[in-house]
Design an enzyme around this catalytic site. Structure first.
Site, PDB file in Angstrom:
ATOM      1  N   ASP A 102       0.224   5.703  35.432  1.00  0.00           N
ATOM      2  CA  ASP A 102      -0.852   4.987  35.171  1.00  0.00           C
ATOM      3  C   ASP A 102      -2.052   6.047  34.731  1.00  0.00           C
ATOM      4  OD1 ASP A 102       0.193   3.039  36.203  1.00  0.00           O
ATOM      5  OD2 ASP A 102      -0.312   3.224  38.288  1.00  0.00           O
TER       6      ASP A 102
HETATM    7  N1  URA Z   1       3.684   4.281  40.295  1.00  0.00           N
HETATM    8  C1  URA Z   1       2.321   3.692  40.264  1.00  0.00           C
HETATM    9  O1  URA Z   1       1.921   3.108  40.968  1.00  0.00           O
HETATM   10  N2  URA Z   1       1.726   4.511  39.320  1.00  0.00           N
HETATM   11  C2  URA Z   1       2.238   5.573  38.372  1.00  0.00           C
HETATM   12  O2  URA Z   1       1.497   6.011  37.543  1.00  0.00           O
HETATM   13  C3  URA Z   1       3.688   5.829  38.652  1.00  0.00           C
HETATM   14  C4  URA Z   1       4.652   5.154  39.654  1.00  0.00           C
END
Ligand code: URA
Length: 241
Positions: A102
Site C-alpha cells: 500500500d
Molecule cells: N497488507 C496490507 O494491508 N497492506 C500491505 O501493503 C501489504 C499487506
C-alpha cells in the site's frame, strides 16, 4: 514499435545515450542494413545487430527495494505521486513490482522485468510467507491474536492460517507492535485482518519475503538479488505449487 536506441538499452548492452552514439557510428544493423538515424523504430520481429552480434531480448533483472511510505507500488501514477520506479531511474530495463505494498506501507518489495518469475511468485498457490510488523491501536488480547492466526472472515472470504506474535505494548499510548506472517496476497489484507479484530493498523512494514530480509538496506535503497537468491525463490515458489 520501439525506438532502436531504447531496444539496445533494454537489452542491457548500453545506456540509451551510448546506444545513440553506437547508431551514429554505424555499428548497428537492422535486418542486415546499417541504420544511422536515431528516429528508427523497430518491432520485436526485426533482427537488430550491434557490432555484428544479434541482440537478445531484454536482459532479466531482479531487485530488492526498501519501499518508503508515501510511494505507489506502480510504474506510473495519474495523479503524479511518487512511484516505486522513480527510485530506479538509472535502470534501463522496464521493471515493475512483484505484487504491491500500500501507499502507506513501507518495506520489502521485489521488482523485476521477468514476467514469468513475477507470475510464479504472485500465484496464489505458491504461498510464499511474507512477514509484517504492524503498530496497532489498542492492545490485542491473546484470544484475538489466536483468532487472527486461525483465520478471520473478510468480505472476500476467510483468511488462511497466519502466525502472530505480540512484540511490545505501550500502555500509555494504548498501542501494540505485532508481528504477523501471512502467505496470501489479498488487497490490504493485513490492515483488513486487524480491522476485523478491532485493532486498526497505524503503521505497517513488510520485513521479510520468504527468506529475504531488509538487512543492510535503509529506506529508499535498492540491491540486486544474487543469482542464487533468484534460484532459491523459484524453488520456494515451485515447492508449494
Ligand atoms: N497488507 C496490507 O494491508 N497492506 C500491505 O501493503 C501489504 C499487506
Amino acid at each position: 514499435m520501439e525506438r532502436l536506441q531504447k531496444v539496445i538499452a533494454h537489452a542491457g548492452i548500453a545506456s540509451r545515450r551510448k546506444a545513440e552514439e553506437m547508431i551514429l557510428e554505424g555499428r548497428v544493423k537492422v535486418n542486415g542494413s546499417v541504420v544511422k538515424e536515431l528516429g528508427r523504430k523497430v518491432t520485436p520481429s526485426d533482427r537488430v545487430e550491434v557490432d555484428g552480434v544479434q541482440i537478445e531480448g531484454e536482459e532479466p533483472v531482479y531487485f530488492l527495494f526498501y519501499k518508503p511510505r508515501g510511494v505507489i507500488s506502480s510504474v506510473h501514477d495519474d495523479k503524479g505521486r511518487k512511484v516505486v520506479t522513480d527510485f530506479f531511474q538509472t535502470i534501463e530495463q522496464r521493471i515493475y513490482p512483484v505484487g504491491r505494498l500500500d501507499y502507506d506501507t513501507s518495506g520489502l518489495l521485489l521488482l523485476t522485468n521477468d514476467g514469468e518469475f513475477a507470475n510464479l511468485l504472485m500465484h496464489p498457490s505458491n504461498e510464499i510467507d511474507k512477514m509484517y510488523v504492524a503498530k496497532v491501536k489498542g492492545i490485542p488480547s491473546k484470544e484475538k491474536l489466536t483468532s487472527l492466526a486461525r483465520g478471520v472472515m473478510l468480505e472476500d472470504g476467510k483468511t488462511a492460517p497466519a502466525r502472530t506474535k505480540l512484540l511490545s505494548v505501550d500502555k500509555k499510548k494504548d498501542t501494540a507492535i505485532v508481528e504477523i506472517t501471512i502467505h496470501e496476497g489479498r488487497n490490504r489484507q493485513v490492515r483488513r485482518m486487524f480491522d476485523a479484530i478491532g485493532h486498526p493498523v497505524l503503521k505497517l512494514k513488510r520485513e521479510k519475503y520468504g527468506f529475504l530480509t531488509l538487512n543492510g538496506l535503509r529506506t529508499g535503497e535498492i540491491r540486486e538479488l544474487t543469482h542464487h537468491e533468484v534460484k532459491q525463490l523459484r524453488v520456494l515458489a515451485m515447492k508449494k505449487s
